[in-house]
Design an enzyme around this catalytic site. Structure first.
Site, mmCIF file in Angstrom:
data_model
loop_
_atom_site.group_PDB
_atom_site.id
_atom_site.type_symbol
_atom_site.label_atom_id
_atom_site.label_comp_id
_atom_site.label_asym_id
_atom_site.label_seq_id
_atom_site.Cartn_x
_atom_site.Cartn_y
_atom_site.Cartn_z
ATOM 1 N N SER A 1 0.811 -1.271 -0.081
ATOM 2 C CA SER A 1 -0.018 -0.116 -0.035
ATOM 3 C C SER A 1 0.903 1.338 -0.017
ATOM 4 O O SER A 1 2.078 1.140 0.191
ATOM 5 C CB SER A 1 -0.847 -0.125 1.313
ATOM 6 O OG SER A 1 -1.513 1.322 1.352
ATOM 7 N N TYR B 1 -2.345 -0.904 10.249
ATOM 8 C CA TYR B 1 -2.335 -1.037 8.716
ATOM 9 C C TYR B 1 -0.977 -0.784 7.961
ATOM 10 O O TYR B 1 -0.471 -1.419 7.343
ATOM 11 C CB TYR B 1 -3.396 -0.222 8.174
ATOM 12 C CG TYR B 1 -3.684 -0.651 6.702
ATOM 13 C CD1 TYR B 1 -4.517 -1.685 6.322
ATOM 14 C CD2 TYR B 1 -3.196 0.105 5.646
ATOM 15 C CE1 TYR B 1 -4.835 -1.926 4.857
ATOM 16 C CE2 TYR B 1 -3.603 -0.241 4.224
ATOM 17 C CZ TYR B 1 -4.101 -1.084 3.971
ATOM 18 O OH TYR B 1 -4.759 -1.511 2.566
ATOM 19 N N LYS C 1 1.662 -3.005 6.119
ATOM 20 C CA LYS C 1 2.062 -2.941 4.641
ATOM 21 C C LYS C 1 3.478 -2.592 4.584
ATOM 22 O O LYS C 1 4.118 -3.063 3.578
ATOM 23 C CB LYS C 1 1.283 -1.691 4.170
ATOM 24 C CG LYS C 1 -0.312 -1.910 3.838
ATOM 25 C CD LYS C 1 -0.590 -3.543 3.362
ATOM 26 C CE LYS C 1 -1.960 -3.894 3.039
ATOM 27 N NZ LYS C 1 -2.267 -5.033 2.488
#
Length: 284
Positions: free
Chosen positions: A142, A155, A159
């Site tokens: 990401s 998150y 990533k």
């Protein structure tokens, strides 16, 4: 190995295949003649997608947080198709949109268990077969691998870890005919992104960022980019247009941290996220 990969006749295993990016990629690969192993935790959606696509697609429900479950999906894929040539490690979830102080340990750790360790488990279960076939692995990261992860720390951590896993894997595969790459996705028009953007805290934070960063990319366009990256055995797949520049300017992008810290909209988003009920979760 630098030759392009022809997906026709190859077997592709996709995690998180039931919806969103996984399903979009599956549809495009099937149209190009690939066999598809559709892996995920939503058996009804997986079965419906396999039926929609046709006889070269099969649904194999499995949870990437469970190595035995993944191993079983790999075994039945091999029984059905004989080999695994390509892996798209796509399964992922969005954590609650909240602060590091407010997130529960279970929510933080679950995000890493799915988004990072789930990718690792997928790689571990399929790597020998991809090496044998001289195939390709694409791991989905990401823009949060290099952008500040305020209100999405778990998150971003997951990533960034996927990026390093994919980069290391590509180098380690240099003595084989197999290859690996990392997909750096911005905001794609999936249910997960729509759910996140519907939250007051996320919407407020979104207003503090340049609009070109937070404008969702069309799902079908993202699917086409990923398939092209697989066929080219790309080390990096970036989307939308600005992510390539952002990736190589990651040092300069760290200057954004101080700007965000001083932005009243960001502070308002933090206050909203920290309030009771001020967060949500979603699946890719």
């Amino acid at each position: 190995m630098t030759d392009k990969l022809t997906v026709a006749g190859k077997t592709v295993l996709i995690t998180g295949a039931a919806r969103g990016i996984g399903a979009a990629v599956a549809r495009r690969l099937y149209a190009k003649g690939a066999n598809l192993s559709l892996v995920g935790i939503e058996p009804d959606l997986l079965t419906a997608l396999a039926a929609e696509l046709g006889p070269r697609a099969a649904a194999f429900p499995a949870d990437v947080t469970d190595q035995l479950s993944l191993d079983a999906a790999v075994a039945v894929t091999l029984d059905r198709f004989g080999n695994i040539d390509v892996v798209f490690a796509n399964a992922g979830i969005a954590p609650p949109t909240t602060t590091i102080a407010a997130i529960t340990p279970s929510d933080f750790e679950h995000t890493l268990d799915v988004n990072l360790y789930g990718v690792w488990r997928t790689v571990k279960a399929t790597l020998p077969h991809v090496i044998d076939s001289g195939g390709h692995m694409l791991l989905i990261a990401s823009i949060y691998a290099f952008l500040n992860g305020a209100l999405n720390a778990s998150y971003a951590v997951s990533k960034a870890g996927v990026e390093q896993l994919g980069r290391a894997l590509r180098v380690e595969l240099a003595t084989t005919d197999a290859t690996a790459g990392v997909a750096y996705c911005g905001f794609i028009d999936t249910q997960m992104v729509r759910t996140a953007f519907s939250q007051d805290s996320a919407a407020t934070l979104r207003n503090a960022l340049p609009s070109f960063i937070t404008k969702p990319m069309e799902l079908d366009t993202a699917g086409a980019k990923i398939v092209r990256g697989i066929e080219r055995r790309s080390a990096r797949v970036t989307m939308p247009w600005w992510v390539t520049s952002g990736l190589f300017a990651r040092g300069a992008l760290s200057l954004l941290d101080s700007r965000l810290a001083a932005d009243t909209r960001v502070r308002a988003a933090i206050n909203l996220a920290a309030a009771p009920g001020g967060h949500s979760r979603g699946q890719r």
